[in-house]
Design a protein around this motif. Sequence first.
Motif, mmCIF file in Angstrom:
data_model
loop_
_atom_site.group_PDB
_atom_site.id
_atom_site.type_symbol
_atom_site.label_atom_id
_atom_site.label_comp_id
_atom_site.label_asym_id
_atom_site.label_seq_id
_atom_site.Cartn_x
_atom_site.Cartn_y
_atom_site.Cartn_z
ATOM 1 N N GLU A 21 0.829 -1.200 0.000
ATOM 2 C CA GLU A 21 0.000 0.000 0.000
ATOM 3 C C GLU A 21 0.866 1.254 0.000
ATOM 4 N N VAL A 22 0.539 2.194 -0.859
ATOM 5 C CA VAL A 22 1.258 3.466 -0.924
ATOM 6 C C VAL A 22 0.243 4.607 -0.932
ATOM 7 N N ILE A 23 0.701 5.757 -0.471
ATOM 8 C CA ILE A 23 -0.127 6.957 -0.477
ATOM 9 C C ILE A 23 0.431 7.886 -1.550
ATOM 10 N N VAL A 24 -0.410 8.277 -2.478
ATOM 11 C CA VAL A 24 0.036 9.070 -3.627
ATOM 12 C C VAL A 24 -0.541 10.477 -3.522
ATOM 13 N N LYS A 25 0.331 11.459 -3.647
ATOM 14 C CA LYS A 25 -0.054 12.861 -3.540
ATOM 15 C C LYS A 25 0.146 13.561 -4.874
ATOM 16 N N GLY A 26 -0.814 14.401 -5.229
ATOM 17 C CA GLY A 26 -0.709 15.173 -6.459
ATOM 18 C C GLY A 26 -1.878 16.126 -6.574
ATOM 19 N N CYS A 27 -1.637 17.316 -7.049
ATOM 20 C CA CYS A 27 -2.694 18.322 -7.154
ATOM 21 C C CYS A 27 -3.796 17.835 -8.094
ATOM 22 N N GLY A 28 -5.009 17.678 -7.557
ATOM 23 C CA GLY A 28 -6.156 17.249 -8.351
ATOM 24 C C GLY A 28 -6.073 15.837 -8.884
ATOM 25 N N ILE A 29 -5.253 15.000 -8.251
ATOM 26 C CA ILE A 29 -5.020 13.650 -8.764
ATOM 27 C C ILE A 29 -6.282 12.783 -8.743
ATOM 28 N N ALA A 30 -7.205 13.084 -7.802
ATOM 29 C CA ALA A 30 -8.422 12.272 -7.701
ATOM 30 C C ALA A 30 -9.671 13.013 -8.168
ATOM 31 N N PHE A 31 -9.478 14.191 -8.726
ATOM 32 C CA PHE A 31 -10.629 14.997 -9.161
ATOM 33 C C PHE A 31 -11.425 14.259 -10.246
ATOM 34 N N GLN A 32 -12.721 14.079 -9.976
ATOM 35 C CA GLN A 32 -13.651 13.397 -10.886
ATOM 36 C C GLN A 32 -13.204 11.957 -11.194
ATOM 37 N N LYS A 33 -12.504 11.349 -10.242
ATOM 38 C CA LYS A 33 -12.068 9.969 -10.394
ATOM 39 C C LYS A 33 -12.865 9.058 -9.457
ATOM 40 N N LYS A 34 -12.816 7.750 -9.723
ATOM 41 C CA LYS A 34 -13.474 6.767 -8.884
ATOM 42 C C LYS A 34 -12.510 5.625 -8.558
ATOM 43 N N LYS A 35 -12.853 4.899 -7.518
ATOM 44 C CA LYS A 35 -12.057 3.739 -7.129
ATOM 45 C C LYS A 35 -11.959 2.766 -8.303
ATOM 46 N N GLY A 36 -10.728 2.274 -8.533
ATOM 47 C CA GLY A 36 -10.512 1.321 -9.622
ATOM 48 C C GLY A 36 -10.008 1.949 -10.899
ATOM 49 N N GLN A 37 -10.102 3.277 -10.994
ATOM 50 C CA GLN A 37 -9.621 3.954 -12.193
ATOM 51 C C GLN A 37 -8.118 4.237 -12.099
ATOM 52 N N GLN A 38 -7.515 4.457 -13.235
ATOM 53 C CA GLN A 38 -6.103 4.802 -13.307
ATOM 54 C C GLN A 38 -5.926 6.311 -13.065
ATOM 55 N N VAL A 39 -4.776 6.690 -12.509
ATOM 56 C CA VAL A 39 -4.443 8.111 -12.367
ATOM 57 C C VAL A 39 -3.326 8.438 -13.348
ATOM 58 N N GLU A 40 -3.327 9.675 -13.800
ATOM 59 C CA GLU A 40 -2.303 10.093 -14.746
ATOM 60 C C GLU A 40 -0.950 10.210 -14.030
ATOM 61 N N GLU A 41 0.071 9.573 -14.585
ATOM 62 C CA GLU A 41 1.406 9.602 -13.985
ATOM 63 C C GLU A 41 1.926 11.030 -13.853
ATOM 64 N N SER A 42 1.522 11.883 -14.785
ATOM 65 C CA SER A 42 2.012 13.260 -14.784
ATOM 66 C C SER A 42 1.513 14.052 -13.581
ATOM 67 N N ARG A 43 0.417 13.579 -12.952
ATOM 68 C CA ARG A 43 -0.140 14.287 -11.798
ATOM 69 C C ARG A 43 0.505 13.868 -10.477
ATOM 70 N N ILE A 44 1.276 12.800 -10.494
ATOM 71 C CA ILE A 44 1.884 12.299 -9.260
ATOM 72 C C ILE A 44 3.057 13.189 -8.847
ATOM 73 N N GLU A 45 2.960 13.738 -7.629
ATOM 74 C CA GLU A 45 4.010 14.595 -7.105
ATOM 75 C C GLU A 45 4.899 13.857 -6.105
ATOM 76 N N LYS A 46 4.287 12.982 -5.297
ATOM 77 C CA LYS A 46 5.037 12.285 -4.264
ATOM 78 C C LYS A 46 4.335 10.985 -3.914
ATOM 79 N N ILE A 47 5.125 9.926 -3.714
ATOM 80 C CA ILE A 47 4.594 8.633 -3.292
ATOM 81 C C ILE A 47 5.190 8.292 -1.933
ATOM 82 N N PHE A 48 4.321 8.065 -0.943
ATOM 83 C CA PHE A 48 4.760 7.721 0.398
ATOM 84 C C PHE A 48 4.534 6.230 0.631
ATOM 85 N N THR A 49 5.585 5.544 1.065
ATOM 86 C CA THR A 49 5.482 4.114 1.353
ATOM 87 C C THR A 49 5.482 3.912 2.856
ATOM 88 N N ALA A 50 4.465 3.222 3.375
ATOM 89 C CA ALA A 50 4.350 2.956 4.808
ATOM 90 C C ALA A 50 4.853 1.556 5.128
#
Length: 283
Positions: A21-50
């Motif tokens: 499990e990772v936590i992904v941060k990015g401006c508007g990365i989840a805007f108008q998105k739903k669970k199971g959908q892909q996120v644009e790689e270009s929107r990813i600013e930081k990935i936190f690994t717990a």
Amino acid sequence: MVIYKILNNNLILSRDGQGHEVIVKGCGIAFQKKKGQQVEESRIEKIFTAENAQISKEIQGYLTAIPEKYLDFVEAFVNEVKEKEGMKLNDSIYFSLSDHIMGAISRLENGIRLQNMLLLDIKQLYHKEYEIGLELLKKVNEMFEVDLSADEAGFFALHFVNAEDGGKTDSYQISIIVHQILDIVEKYYDNMEFQEDNLYYQRFLTHLKYFAQRFLHKELHYDENQELFKIIKEQYREAYGCVKMIYLMMEEEYKYAMTEDEMLYLTIHIQKITEDHKRLKNL
């Protein structure tokens, strides 16, 4: 990356290539998105690994509770330091440092300035980290148009010390004193169990190690801040009651009477860690 859970428009849970499990941060990365959908790689600013589910929950809590302006500011500064100094830093610094800056500015707005009892020790023991702290202090004051004191540079430095890989070694005697104090806190709060990976616990532990080190080296002489001590012990009565038990232990075991400044900072740390413990129980 696939959305596993949406935390807010700027935060999602996902999984890396190994299924962690990772936590992904990015401006508007989840805007108008739903669970199971892909996120644009270009929107990813930081990935936190717990490291585990508990730490993941804590990170989620910090990321959703701390305003973006602090998180973004700290992320940019820490990344710059890592590149410039070649330092390997644990991801915990992004949250602990953001939380500290937010708290320091909030206290300043309420007319409270904390004196850093460890400032001289930090300057001597961790010169490089203190210089980084001074640079950060300058940028914080400029960015947020505040006037935090040099004491905060010392506090900032400790966040970098805590986050550095490898850490620092402690003597057996220091470990004994720290253990005795932790045992008092645990019993005072009905056998409260500390989460060793908890960020507030790590900060508390660092404070205790410095306290024990200064005690053993007979370097415990500081100016008393009676007015602030009076405010804190009234505001955090339960935590202060715990500190009085620590005071008695130090007096009986080591024939040492703690100063009001030492009791003040222990009270603040204990209040913070117990508040966070209650928060995590309600997640």
